[in-house]
Enzyme design. Structure first.
Site, short mmCIF file in Angstrom:
data_model
loop_
_atom_site.label_atom_id
_atom_site.label_comp_id
_atom_site.label_asym_id
_atom_site.label_seq_id
_atom_site.Cartn_x
_atom_site.Cartn_y
_atom_site.Cartn_z
N HIS A 236 48.71 64.33 13.70
CA HIS A 236 47.65 63.44 14.15
C HIS A 236 46.44 64.30 14.51
O HIS A 236 46.57 65.28 15.23
CB HIS A 236 48.12 62.65 15.37
CG HIS A 236 47.16 61.58 15.79
ND1 HIS A 236 46.01 61.86 16.47
CD2 HIS A 236 47.18 60.25 15.58
CE1 HIS A 236 45.36 60.72 16.68
NE2 HIS A 236 46.05 59.73 16.15
N CYS A 274 43.95 59.39 10.60
CA CYS A 274 43.45 58.54 11.68
C CYS A 274 41.92 58.51 11.62
O CYS A 274 41.25 59.44 12.08
CB CYS A 274 43.94 59.07 13.03
SG CYS A 274 43.30 58.08 14.39
N HIS A 301 46.08 55.54 10.35
CA HIS A 301 45.62 54.70 11.47
C HIS A 301 44.22 54.26 11.08
O HIS A 301 43.37 55.11 10.84
CB HIS A 301 45.47 55.51 12.76
CG HIS A 301 46.75 55.99 13.35
ND1 HIS A 301 46.79 56.89 14.39
CD2 HIS A 301 48.04 55.66 13.08
CE1 HIS A 301 48.04 57.11 14.73
NE2 HIS A 301 48.82 56.38 13.95
N ASP A 352 44.58 50.54 14.21
CA ASP A 352 44.66 51.43 15.37
C ASP A 352 43.77 50.88 16.47
O ASP A 352 42.60 50.57 16.24
CB ASP A 352 44.18 52.82 14.97
CG ASP A 352 44.54 53.86 16.01
OD1 ASP A 352 45.45 53.60 16.81
OD2 ASP A 352 43.91 54.93 16.01
N HIS A 353 44.31 50.76 17.62
CA HIS A 353 43.59 50.23 18.78
C HIS A 353 42.99 48.86 18.45
O HIS A 353 42.98 48.43 17.31
CB HIS A 353 42.49 51.16 19.27
CG HIS A 353 43.03 52.50 19.67
ND1 HIS A 353 42.26 53.49 20.19
CD2 HIS A 353 44.29 53.01 19.64
CE1 HIS A 353 43.01 54.55 20.44
NE2 HIS A 353 44.25 54.27 20.10
N TYR A 371 45.90 49.01 23.14
CA TYR A 371 46.98 48.36 22.40
C TYR A 371 47.18 46.90 22.80
O TYR A 371 48.28 46.47 23.10
CB TYR A 371 48.27 49.18 22.50
CG TYR A 371 48.12 50.46 21.73
CD1 TYR A 371 48.41 50.52 20.38
CD2 TYR A 371 47.61 51.62 22.35
CE1 TYR A 371 48.22 51.68 19.65
CE2 TYR A 371 47.41 52.78 21.63
CZ TYR A 371 47.72 52.80 20.28
OH TYR A 371 47.53 53.95 19.55
#
Ligand code: DNO
Length: 400
Positions: A236, A274, A301, A352-353, A371
């Site tokens: 990541h 990501c 992501h 993601d998020h 999240y």
């Protein structure tokens, strides 16, 4: 052309977003971890199976482990690192025995991702995560009291940082501190400022070359095991992808990843692509990276960030901000085509998020900032629609 495989993150039994909700999102592949196991220890087959069975009850698969954390001892190659590496190898084998073959990890020293505001209010009333260098300077200078921190900021930011810190009430100082040092994914480590100071002290004198060397040595040991198991390890990126706390950052730029793949060419050595982390601060050309690293992407992501002129950034809507999402998704669809030809695999992504919005805002604050359910569902739905449009246009269905 097939759509990417859809995933959703689940933090385990303590996650306020239950698996029943995830099942309703339409995503089938869960990104999850055994958060209860301390960093460095081995995950047993029994524990993995128990967790996996929880997902199966909702017809969900454990697609990606996010993460098997890398201990500080491994990053520093001191203390118990040999035992931790052995445990990591066993964990990779045990996961593969249960059919779980995609493993995300990161090599960020001391803290995982960093933000300064977990409830930044947007004009429409929704909230998102934000990083502000002025607030971070306040944290470093007045709370952490890191020697030499002032040198990293221009005088104007230093003055604003002082003003910001002096404006905080004692209660908000505490909350501010927690929002920076206690957002390890999935677990509250209860770190105190003094612990962070000690952890930072262990990196004294360590530059990026040495940390890279430690990463490569770790990969040289783990990748052959992953290869034996037909598993992949996906690093990541640093979040944010620039220097913080005077620590070395080694997974931020295209050259970092290229160097990592040159040093350890194993096919099991891959990146968790990501887009949100990589885009923060506008330092990277994300489509260019997607293209250059396409044969190393199994896991993604997807989200975006918006950098403001003062150097702060916030998490923008999934199709807004600085990431050209249509182009990135298109490149990933093409990368997936090539991947399935190569080995029959799909790229799995998760939204993601997400913002805290609508009913998210009426719930108690989540222990897992970023999240929320509805905010992430919105991101998933937008990306799903974008993919459907791209695939239809590519297939000539639209007569464009
Ligand atoms: C934050 C996450 C990261 C990520 C880890 C992977 O929301 O993207 O915490 O899970 O860095 O090791």
């Amino acid at each position: 052309m097939e759509p990417l495989r859809e995933g959703f993150r689940w933090y385990g039994d303590a996650d306020p977003v239950p698996l029943s909700y995830i099942a309703q999102s339409g995503a089938k592949g869960v990104f999850t971890s055994l958060h209860q196991i301390p960093y460095g220890e081995e995950w047993s087959v029994a524990d993995i199976k128990e967790h996996q069975a929880k997902l199966r009850r909702f017809n969900l698969d454990w697609d990606v482990v996010e993460s098997v954390p890398v201990s500080e001892d491994i990053k520093l190659r001191t203390g118990d690192y040999k035992r931790h590496i052995q445990n990591y190898k066993n964990t990779v084998r045990n996961l593969a025995e249960c059919g779980v073959r995609k493993i995300v990890y990161n090599f960020m020293p001391v803290l995982d991702w960093i933000r300064t505001d977990l409830h930044y209010k947007l004009p429409d009333g929704s909230q998102c995560l934000r990083f502000d260098p002025v607030q971070f300077a306040a944290f470093e200078i007045y709370l952490l009291k890191r020697e030499g921190a002032e040198a990293n900021y221009p005088p104007q930011q230093l003055a604003l940082a002082k003003e910001f810190f002096e404006s905080l009430s004692p209660d908000s100082v505490k909350a501010f501190e927690r929002s920076i040092i206690d957002v390890f994914p999935g677990c509250k480590m209860g770190l105190q400022i003094e612990d962070v100071r000690k952890m930072l002290g262990r990196y004294d004198g360590m530059g990026p070359q040495k940390l890279k060397e430690n990463l490569f040595l770790f990969l040289e040991e783990i990748c052959p095991v992953a290869e034996e198991c037909s598993s992949i390890l996906a690093i990541h990126p640093d979040d944010p992808p620039f220097d913080v706390l005077g620590l070395p950052r080694i997974a931020s730029r295209l050259e970092d990843f290229q160097q990592m793949f040159d040093a350890v060419p194993s096919p099991s050595n891959t990146i968790c692509f990501c887009t949100g982390s990589l885009s923060a601060g506008n330092r990277n050309d994300i489509p260019r990276m997607a293209e250059a690293l396409s044969d190393r992407i199994y896991v993604a992501h997807l989200r975006s960030t918006q950098t403001d002129p003062d150097g702060s950034f916030f998490e923008a809507g999934h199709l807004e901000g600085s990431v050209l999402m249509a182009k990135v998704v298109w490149l990933l669809l093409k990368a997936q085509d090539a991947l399935s030809k190569r080995c029959g695999e799909k790229i799995v992504f998760r939204p993601d998020h997400g913002r805290d919005m609508a009913d998210d805002l009426s719930k108690p604050p989540t222990p897992n900032p970023g999240y929320s359910y509805i905010g992430r569902m919105k991101g998933l739905a937008e990306i799903r629609g974008l993919e459907a449009g791209l695939i239809a246009a590519n297939g000539g269905l639209l007569n464009l």
